[in-house]
Design an enzyme around this catalytic site. Structure first.
Site, short mmCIF file in Angstrom:
data_model
loop_
_atom_site.label_atom_id
_atom_site.label_comp_id
_atom_site.label_asym_id
_atom_site.label_seq_id
_atom_site.Cartn_x
_atom_site.Cartn_y
_atom_site.Cartn_z
N SER A 141 76.31 120.51 30.24
CA SER A 141 75.22 119.73 30.81
C SER A 141 74.51 119.07 29.63
O SER A 141 74.07 119.76 28.71
CB SER A 141 74.27 120.66 31.58
OG SER A 141 73.35 119.88 32.31
N GLU A 142 74.43 117.74 29.65
CA GLU A 142 74.05 117.03 28.42
C GLU A 142 72.59 117.21 28.01
O GLU A 142 72.19 116.79 26.93
CB GLU A 142 74.43 115.54 28.49
CG GLU A 142 73.68 114.71 29.50
CD GLU A 142 74.41 114.62 30.83
OE1 GLU A 142 75.20 115.53 31.15
OE2 GLU A 142 74.15 113.65 31.57
N ASN A 143 71.80 117.86 28.87
CA ASN A 143 70.44 118.19 28.43
C ASN A 143 70.41 119.44 27.55
O ASN A 143 69.32 119.85 27.12
CB ASN A 143 69.51 118.35 29.64
CG ASN A 143 69.97 119.39 30.62
OD1 ASN A 143 71.16 119.49 30.91
ND2 ASN A 143 69.06 120.20 31.10
#
Lengths: 218, 235
Positions: free
Chosen positions: A45-47
């Site tokens: 998840s790119e966060n």
């Protein structure tokens, strides 16, 4: 013809053991539900998370633990947190094996448009431009035609681009196609869909060679 | 090396009109709630806010938008905020949308002392217009990269889980997000933490942001930690 779940199920078959995968918002998120049991796959998840798990049980939501769609989530065993610069670092360094995302338009040379419709409110590209610019392999989950029945698989994208020459494979409600230097290569038909239907729904150059098999979906 | 200040009001007291701020957080996760409230109270105007998102209508940076304190937003995704949309369409608010990884890396570059970085994000799109680009070899093939400058922000305002009096910071879960690169990238970095402890109490092996990057630190109060998309599954 496939529904959204059908598209997600078909894309899940592209995932291989040992893959790190980034899933976009919408249909791509559903893909997580159909990864074959026993397969070792880590969702990025790119966060800032590797090892995204399912939604939490009611009452166990944690405001500090969300996915890139800002939804509350959980972690799985072996997870790791990191910051946003590190997150896009691993994306840019091509450590993530597969990116699955939605699109408004894809062109026959693999250009993708999925972030902006001129004249409408622009919300921003988020991480999409970084992901498509660096991913080793990009599969697009999309509808073959828009609500007006117009093809979204085009000779050239009309909407502002997110990235150029990057899409490798497309799964729609009608078909599975590879993006090749010669154009869209038809690989599979959705159940009950004819080659003729796919031809009519594809504006870009479509390559049809030999017998096109029907998809096998569990 | 005591960086402690009493509260948010003291931490932000020299932030003047027209300041350029980095504001940590992703969505509403890990946002500096206390400092945002203090900026609203102080009424600082014409702010340029570098922040991945713009909050929601009545929380986060949305509060600063509501009071018209923001001149310009530099963000990757501004989401669903009717007041934001109104100000944008009426021309009251300037918005620069940039790729999320570019945003994070421009913060990081400032903290690492790189004047600029090269990224392939945005090549061939409107993001590339007017930017220098260069070709580099990647996996045996030529690939185009855009040059993107390090941010030059007057202040970085971040939120951490724990911090010590030397300014060492530890984040929780995905609330690390932009807080760490922004903490590194600010000329003056202000950190608000849920728990402030004396130097020596945090394990040096577990520090995420070394205190050298942090100039002011305080223990925040009354964290709401609002959830933007509450998603759950059945037991």
């Amino acid at each position: 013809m496939l529904d959204k779940i059908g598209i997600a199920k078909r894309i899940a078959k592209e995932i291989q053991d040992g893959f790190y995968v980034n899933l976009g918002i919408g249909i791509p998120t559903l893909v997580a539900n159909y990864i074959p049991k026993g397969m070792n796959v880590v969702l990025q998840s790119e966060n800032g998370l590797l090892g995204m798990g399912p939604f939490p049980f009611e009452g166990e939501e944690n405001a500090d633990l969300i996915n890139a769609g800002k939804q509350t989530i959980t972690t799985v065993d072996g997870s790791a947190f990191f910051d946003s610069a590190a997150s896009f670092g691993m994306i840019r360094a091509r450590k993530v094996h597969l990116t699955i995302l939605g699109a408004m338009e894809v062109s026959e040379n693999g250009d993708i448009a999925n972030w902006k419709i001129p004249g409408k409110m622009v919300k921003g590209m988020g991480g999409a431009m970084d992901l498509v610019a660096s991913a080793k392999n990009i599969i697009v989950a999309m509808q073959h035609v828009n609500k007006e029945g117009e093809s979204k698989l085009l000779t050239k994208c009309e909407l502002p681009l997110t990235g150029v020459r990057c899409v490798k494979k497309i799964v729609t409600e009608l078909a599975v196609l590879d993006v090749t230097p010669q154009g869209f290569r038809l690989l599979e038909r959705a159940p009950g869909v004819s080659v003729e239907q796919i031809k009519n729904a594809t504006q870009g150059r479509l390559i049809i060679e030999g017998e096109i098999p029907e998809m096998v979906i569990d | 090396m005591n960086k402690t200040v009493a509260n948010a009001e003291e931490a932000i007291k020299d932030i003047a009109d027209n300041a350029v701020l980095m504001l940590g957080g992703f969505g509403l996760c890990g946002i500096p709630e206390n400092c945002i409230a203090a900026l609203v109270k102080k009424g600082t105007k014409n702010l340029t806010c570098i922040s991945n998102n713009a909050g929601v209508e009545n929380f986060g940076i949305g509060l600063l938008l509501k009071t018209r304190q923001v001149k310009k937003m530099i963000s990757s995704y501004v989401g669903e905020n009717a007041e934001f949309e109104r100000q944008l369409l009426s021309g009251e608010l300037e918005v620069e949308l940039i790729p999320q990884g570019t945003l994070a890396t421009r913060c990081m570059a400032a903290g690492y002392g790189f004047p600029a970085i090269f990224t392939p994000a945005g090549v061939g799109t409107e993001v590339a217009i007017g930017k220098e680009s260069r070709m580099f070899m990647v996996d045996g093939a030529e690939k185009e990269f855009l040059m993107e400058y390090a941010f030059d922000a007057d202040f970085a305002i971040v939120k951490a889980w724990k911090g010590d009096t030397h300014g060492n910071l530890v984040y929780k879960d995905t609330a690390r997000n932009f807080n760490h690169p922004m903490a590194m990238g600010g000329k003056i970095t202000i950190a608000e933490v849920e728990e402030l402890v004396p130097a020596g109490e945090l394990d040096p092996n577990h520090i995420h942001t070394p205190g050298i990057y942090v100039h002011r630190i305080f223990q925040g109060v009354n964290y709401e930690k609002r959830i933007e998309q509450r998603t759950v599954r059945k037991r």
